[in-house]
Design a protein around this motif. Structure first.
Motif, mmCIF file in Angstrom:
data_model
loop_
_atom_site.group_PDB
_atom_site.id
_atom_site.type_symbol
_atom_site.label_atom_id
_atom_site.label_comp_id
_atom_site.label_asym_id
_atom_site.label_seq_id
_atom_site.Cartn_x
_atom_site.Cartn_y
_atom_site.Cartn_z
ATOM 1 N N THR A 150 0.839 -1.208 0.000
ATOM 2 C CA THR A 150 0.000 0.000 0.000
ATOM 3 C C THR A 150 0.869 1.251 0.000
ATOM 4 N N MET A 151 1.922 1.244 0.828
ATOM 5 C CA MET A 151 2.808 2.407 0.930
ATOM 6 C C MET A 151 3.518 2.676 -0.390
ATOM 7 N N SER A 152 3.772 1.628 -1.174
ATOM 8 C CA SER A 152 4.463 1.830 -2.454
ATOM 9 C C SER A 152 3.618 2.634 -3.436
ATOM 10 N N TYR A 153 2.299 2.666 -3.219
ATOM 11 C CA TYR A 153 1.416 3.429 -4.104
ATOM 12 C C TYR A 153 1.177 4.859 -3.600
ATOM 13 N N LEU A 154 1.740 5.188 -2.443
ATOM 14 C CA LEU A 154 1.612 6.534 -1.896
ATOM 15 C C LEU A 154 2.782 7.399 -2.364
ATOM 16 N N PRO A 155 2.637 8.734 -2.357
ATOM 17 C CA PRO A 155 3.739 9.611 -2.793
ATOM 18 C C PRO A 155 5.026 9.325 -2.041
ATOM 19 N N GLU A 156 6.119 9.328 -2.756
ATOM 20 C CA GLU A 156 7.413 8.990 -2.159
ATOM 21 C C GLU A 156 7.765 9.906 -0.997
ATOM 22 N N ARG A 157 7.368 11.177 -1.087
ATOM 23 C CA ARG A 157 7.686 12.141 -0.032
ATOM 24 C C ARG A 157 6.998 11.790 1.290
ATOM 25 N N MET A 158 5.921 10.999 1.226
ATOM 26 C CA MET A 158 5.175 10.633 2.432
ATOM 27 C C MET A 158 5.792 9.445 3.168
ATOM 28 N N GLN A 159 6.532 8.610 2.450
ATOM 29 C CA GLN A 159 6.880 7.288 2.960
ATOM 30 C C GLN A 159 7.775 7.308 4.196
ATOM 31 N N SER A 160 8.800 8.145 4.180
ATOM 32 C CA SER A 160 9.691 8.232 5.346
ATOM 33 C C SER A 160 8.944 8.785 6.554
ATOM 34 N N ASP A 161 8.090 9.784 6.310
ATOM 35 C CA ASP A 161 7.312 10.370 7.390
ATOM 36 C C ASP A 161 6.373 9.333 8.006
ATOM 37 N N GLU A 222 17.440 6.080 5.363
ATOM 38 C CA GLU A 222 18.355 7.227 5.376
ATOM 39 C C GLU A 222 17.618 8.479 5.855
ATOM 40 N N SER A 223 16.370 8.640 5.391
ATOM 41 C CA SER A 223 15.575 9.800 5.799
ATOM 42 C C SER A 223 15.211 9.727 7.273
ATOM 43 N N VAL A 224 14.838 8.527 7.724
ATOM 44 C CA VAL A 224 14.507 8.346 9.137
ATOM 45 C C VAL A 224 15.731 8.625 10.000
ATOM 46 N N ASN A 225 16.894 8.168 9.552
ATOM 47 C CA ASN A 225 18.135 8.358 10.295
ATOM 48 C C ASN A 225 18.472 9.842 10.447
ATOM 49 N N GLN A 226 18.169 10.636 9.424
ATOM 50 C CA GLN A 226 18.449 12.069 9.491
ATOM 51 C C GLN A 226 17.568 12.770 10.519
ATOM 52 N N VAL A 227 16.351 12.244 10.688
ATOM 53 C CA VAL A 227 15.420 12.848 11.650
ATOM 54 C C VAL A 227 15.684 12.355 13.061
ATOM 55 N N ASP A 228 15.892 11.020 13.202
ATOM 56 C CA ASP A 228 16.062 10.415 14.534
ATOM 57 C C ASP A 228 16.995 9.212 14.407
#
Length: 338
Positions: A150-161, A222-228
């Motif tokens: 399901t997440m693969s069909y959502l906008p890429e910018r949303m996925q890390s969040d 990588e995105s998650v790591n940058q945040v936390d």
């Protein structure tokens, strides 16, 4: 499939299938009606595959079920406690926990439960314009593989969040969950399609990422790591990766090898540690191990992406075998089951 000679060695799905078939069509259908899609598929497949079920097999399963509930009565025991005790005794803690949540916590959740029967693309279309926290709750409620697709069909910018929100989600108030469920139920009907619910958390995020393609997984982490950074490390520790197969017992490795092609195995092992290679060789015949070693030596350099794809394929087989109770997979931290 033919039944095991020793009925005590039957898998949980086989025991459930024997029990259900002994009840008759009407009772079995009524029980299946209260189960989710994965349970229905797993039990239905086991029922369709049963072969040569003996009277002793049936007697064993019924006796085992009877012994599990013989100390329980309707006097002084709440219905929730009774259901929880029976399922824990019959299926074990790991397999029963999800079913218990579905029955006890989600018994009145028509909208959220209905999502599990939808195609992941349809789910994504339904929730893509909702607040990210709502989307995170919905993804946490789904099974990990369904959430990942399901997440693969959502906008890429949303996925890390979303992974960040899922990992830090530790409960949902009943009133809020009921309101969300009612909204989803109304949306689904329009499209013709007790305590805080224990969903979300670091483990849920890790399980979803286990089913995400390697390239996308790297971008998200990588995105998650940058945040936390600490949260990213905790998620990574709970993810089951190819190297963790070294912790599977010999019998499990042998079962896995029977389901894996030689080509995929050669590619996967090109990127594996020596300890895991030795584990694989040890659980093959001498001739097969020699042939595999020769294949590895003559294969030459391979692309990292090809190795990662092969490892993901083998991990998918391993998870399927784990789901059917044929092998046991321990997470990196040594806790839980996949």
């Amino acid at each position: 499939m033919a039944m095991a000679t020793d009925p005590s060695k039957m898998t949980g799905a086989e025991r459930t299938a024997v029990f259900m078939m002994s009840l008759g069509e009407a009772s079995a259908a009524e029980i299946l009606r209260h189960m989710g899609p994965k349970e229905v598929q797993k039990i239905g497949t086991a029922m369709a595959s049963l072969d040569k079920v003996t009277r002793s097999d049936i007697d064993y399963v019924l006796r085992e079920f009877s012994e599990a509930v013989q100390d329980q009565t309707s006097l002084g025991v709440g219905a929730d406690d009774y259901v929880r005790s029976v399922l824990m005794s019959a299926l074990g803690e790991d397999k029963a926990s999800g079913l218990i949540d579905r029955i006890l916590l989600g018994r009145n959740s028509k909208g959220l439960e209905a999502l599990k029967w939808l195609d992941p693309r349809a789910i994504a279309e339904l929730i893509r314009n909702e607040h990210p926290q709502i989307v995170a709750i919905v993804l946490s409620h789904l099974d990990p593989d369904q959430s990942a697709e399901t997440m693969s069909y959502l906008p890429e910018r949303m996925q890390s969040d979303l992974i960040l929100r899922i990992a830090t989600l530790d409960g949902v108030q009943p009133a809020a969950l009921q309101e969300l469920d009612e909204i989803l139920e109304q949306q689904l009907s329009g499209k013709n399609t007790a305590k805080s619910s224990m969903i979300g958390g670091v483990k849920a995020a890790a399980e979803i990422l286990n089913f995400v393609d390697t390239a996308l997984e790297s971008v998200i982490m990588e995105s998650v790591n940058q945040v936390d950074e600490d949260l990213a490390e905790r998620i990574q520790e709970l993810m089951f990766v190819f190297g963790n197969l070294v912790g599977v017992d010999d019998r499990g490795i042998q079962t896995l090898l029977r389901e894996v092609s030689t080509e995929s195995l050669v590619l996967a092992l090109k990127g594996a540690e020596e300890e895991l290679r030795d584990k694989i060789f040890k659980n093959m015949s001498k001739r097969a191990a020699e042939m595999l070693r020769d294949d590895l030596e003559t294969k030459g350099p391979v692309r990292v992406s090809d190795v990662e794809v092969a490892q993901k394929e083998i991990l998918a087989v391993a998870r399927r075998l784990a789901d059917s109770g044929e092998i046991v997979l321990g997470a990196k931290g040594g806790e839980g089951m996949l």
